[in-house]
Design an enzyme around this catalytic site. Structure first.
Site, short mmCIF file in Angstrom:
data_model
loop_
_atom_site.label_atom_id
_atom_site.label_comp_id
_atom_site.label_asym_id
_atom_site.label_seq_id
_atom_site.Cartn_x
_atom_site.Cartn_y
_atom_site.Cartn_z
N ASP A 1 -6.50 -6.71 4.50
CA ASP A 1 -7.37 -5.30 4.28
C ASP A 1 -7.78 -5.35 2.85
O ASP A 1 -7.09 -5.13 1.52
CB ASP A 1 -6.52 -4.12 4.95
CG ASP A 1 -5.02 -4.25 4.26
OD1 ASP A 1 -4.62 -4.48 3.19
OD2 ASP A 1 -4.04 -3.90 5.10
N ASP B 1 -8.16 -1.99 0.56
CA ASP B 1 -7.65 -0.24 -0.25
C ASP B 1 -8.09 0.00 -0.80
O ASP B 1 -8.08 -0.24 -2.16
CB ASP B 1 -5.86 -0.02 -0.58
CG ASP B 1 -4.85 -0.75 1.01
OD1 ASP B 1 -5.68 -0.25 1.85
OD2 ASP B 1 -4.32 -1.11 0.66
N ASP C 1 4.25 -0.10 -6.95
CA ASP C 1 5.17 -0.67 -7.43
C ASP C 1 5.36 -1.74 -8.27
O ASP C 1 6.43 -1.91 -9.15
CB ASP C 1 5.88 -1.32 -5.90
CG ASP C 1 4.94 -1.83 -4.93
OD1 ASP C 1 4.02 -2.09 -5.90
OD2 ASP C 1 4.99 -2.19 -3.79
#
Ligand code: ATP
Ligand code: MG
Length: 454
Positions: free
Chosen positions: A78, A80, A154
C-alpha cells in the site's frame, strides 16, 4: 534489485554528503535522474493525494514501506503519504476523506476501493513526559517537521521519503546506505527503540523474512534480550502483527526466525513449550508443512484462512490435552472440545484471535474426531459440514507430518468424488471399526414424581 544497483552506481560517482550520527545533519537527497522510482509505479490514488496536497500548497511525500519496496524492486502493499498539513487541513482538501484515530489523528482518503492513509509529520516522543517506566511510548501525538518525522520512524529503510514536488528521495537516517548493504537497522539506540515499542521486534523479524535483508548487529543483539517485553503489548495488537507475520507469504522462514530469537514463545507459549521438547518431531514438521502450504497458496494467489493457520499452530497443545482427557475416560468428542476450549482460552490472552476465527479453528479440530467415523449416515453428515474441506486438508497435513492416516485420507479423497450410490457402497464395505464413537448408554430419564399436593 535492479533499481538499487542503478542508484548506487550513480551515487558512487557522485559527491554526496557523508551520513554522520548527529540528527542535525543535512539529508541525502537523490534527485529524479539518480533513482528509478517512477510515477508509473505509484497507484493513481496515491498520486491524486500527493498532487492534491501539493496543489493546495502543502508538502507531500510517499513514505515507509512503499518507498522501500519500490527501491528494492518489489510491488508495494500500500502507499502511505505524509505531509505538513494538519489532519483537519487534509480533510478539507479531499472530499472523500475522513479523520480517524483518537490519540493521533490520521486521514483516510478514498478513491474507489483504494484507501490512502495520510499522516501529518510527527515529532519523536520527548524523554520522560512521553514514555513510561519500561521506556514504552505513552504519548507520541505531537506534530513535527519532516526531519523529526524521519527520526521517530523505526528502521532506516522505512524512513525514506519520495517528494512529489521534484520526485527526489530524501534520506535523513542512512536508509539508502542500509539498503545498499542489505541491512535492517533501527534508527538510534536499539535498546531504547525496542523499549519504546517492543512491537518493533516483530517488525524487524517480519522484514528479514519478507525482504531477505539481514539485521545489523545492534538491531539483532537486543531481540532475544527484550522479547519478553512483548508480554505487555495488548493482545489485539499482537493478533494484527501475527497475521502480518504469518500471511506475508514467507511464514515458514519467518517462523524459524521467531523461534531462533525466542520470540515465538512470547506469542504462542503453549506450543513453544511442546516444540522445545521435540526438536525434529511430528509437531514441528506439522507446523512447518502448514506454513509452507500457506506460503505456496499465497504465492499462487489462493485464499488462506487464518483459522487454519491457528489450527496448525495450536494443534500440538490441543492434541496432547485431548489424548490426556481420553486416557482419563472422557469420550473422544467431549475430550477434544474441552482441550480446544482450554487451549484457545489461554492463547487469546496473549494473541487475541477473534472468535470468528477460533470458531472455525475449533470446527477443523472437531472434524478430526468425526472423519474416522464413517458408518451409517455419519460420512454423509461429515461431508455436509461447512468446514469439511478445511478439516480434510488438516487430516492430510497430519498424515504428511507422520501420523498413520493413509487409509483415512485415501478413503475421503475417493469418497468426495463418487456418486451417492458408490459412496453408499464404500460405507457398506467398511469394517465395523470404522463405526464411530462408542455411544454412552443412554440413561433413561426418570419421571419426576408428581409433586405432592397437600
Ligand atoms: P508493510 O510493507 O508491511 O506495509 P511498512 O514499513 O509500510 O511495511 P506499516 O505498518 O505500513 O509498515 O508502517 C508504515 C511506516 O510507519 C513504516 O515504514 C515506518 O516508517 C512507520 N512505522 C510503523 N510502525 C512503526 C513503529 N512501531 N515505530 C516507528 N515507526 C513505525
Ligand atoms: Mg505499509
Amino acid at each position: 534489485m535492479l533499481s538499487l544497483n542503478k542508484i548506487f552506481s550513480k551515487l558512487r560517482n557522485k559527491k554526496t554528503k557523508k551520513n554522520g550520527t548527529s540528527q542535525q545533519r543535512e539529508p541525502l537527497i537523490i534527485s529524479r535522474p539518480d533513482h528509478t522510482i517512477s510515477r508509473s509505479q505509484i497507484s493513481s490514488a496515491a498520486l491524486k493525494v500527493l498532487y492534491g496536497l501539493k496543489e493546495a500548497g502543502y508538502d507531500a511525500y510517499l513514505v515507509g514501506g512503499c518507498v522501500r519496496d519500490l527501491l528494492l524492486g518489489h510491488e508495494p502493499k500500500d502507499f502511505d503519504v505524509t505531509t505538513n498539513a494538519s489532519p483537519e487541513q487534509v480533510n478539507q482538501v479531499f472530499k472523500r476523506s475522513r479523520l480517524i484515530g483518537r490519540r493521533f489523528k490520521l486521514v483516510h482518503v478514498r478513491y474507489g476501493r483504494e484507501v490512502i492513509e495520510v499522516a501529518t509529520f510527527r515529532a519523536p516522543p520527548e524523554a520522560e513526559q512521553h514514555v513510561d517506566e519500561q521506556g514504552r511510548i505513552v504519548r507520541d501525538n505531537v506534530y513535527g517537521t519532516l526531519e523529526q518525522d524521519a527520526w521517530r520512524r523505526d528502521f532506516t529503510i522505512n524512513a525514506l521519503y519520495y517528494n512529489i514536488r521534484d520526485f527526489s528521495i530524501v534520506d535523513y537516517t542512512g536508509g539508502i546506505a542500509d539498503l545498499e548493504a542489505g541491512k535492517i537497522s533501527l534508527i538510534g539506540d536499539a535498546e531504547t527503540r525496542y523499549r519504546e515499542d517492543p512491537v518493533r521486534i516483530l517488525r524487524a523479524i517480519r522484514f528479514v523474512g519478507k525482504l531477505g535483508l539481514t539485521l545489523d548487529d545492534e538491531t539483532e543483539k537486543w531481540i532475544p534480550k527484550l522479547a519478553v517485553l512483548l508480554k505487555d503489548i495488548p493482545s489485539a495488537r499482537l493478533f494484527d502483527e501475527s497475521l502480518k507475520l504469518y500471511l506475508s507469504g514467507n511464514a515458514a522462514v519467518t517462523n524459524e526466525l521467531l523461534t531462533h530469537y525466542g520470540v515465538f514463545e512470547q506469542l504462542f507459549p503453549q506450543t513453544a513449550a511442546l516444540l522445545h521438547e521435540e526438536h525434529d518431531g511430528y509437531p514441528r514438521i506439522l507446523l512447518t508443512k502448514a506454513l509452507e502450504n500457506t506460503d505456496k497458496r499465497i504465492d499462487e494467489g489462493k485464499p488462506v484462512t487464518p483459522a487454519f493457520l491457528f489450527a496448525a499452530i495450536l494443534w500440538e497443545p490441543v492434541r496432547q490435552r485431548w489424548q490426556d482427557y481420553m486416557a482419563n475416560n472422557i469420550p473422544t468428542i467431549p475430550a477434544l472440545q474441552r482441550a480446544a476450549s482450554e487451549v484457545i482460552a489461554e492463547q487469546v490472552q496473549r494473541v487475541a484471535i477473534p472468535k470468528r476465527y477460533t470458531l472455525i479453528t475449533r470446527d477443523i479440530w472437531v472434524l478430526q474426531t468425526r472423519l474416522p467415523q464413517r458408518l451409517g449416515k455419519r460420512a454423509f453428515r461429515t461431508l455436509a459440514q461447512p468446514k469439511f474441506r478445511a478439516g480434510y486438508d488438516f487430516l492430510i497435513l497430519r498424515n504428511e507430518a507422520g501420523e498413520d492416516l493413509d487409509e483415512l485420507v485415501d478413503w475421503w479423497t475417493l469418497f468426495q468424488e463418487q456418486t451417492e450410490a458408490e459412496q453408499q457402497k464404500m460405507i457398506n464395505a467398511l469394517p465395523t471399526s470404522a463405526g464411530g464413537v462408542k455411544k454412552r448408554p443412554r440413561r433413561r430419564r426418570r419421571r419426576k414424581p408428581a409433586a405432592k399436593s397437600d
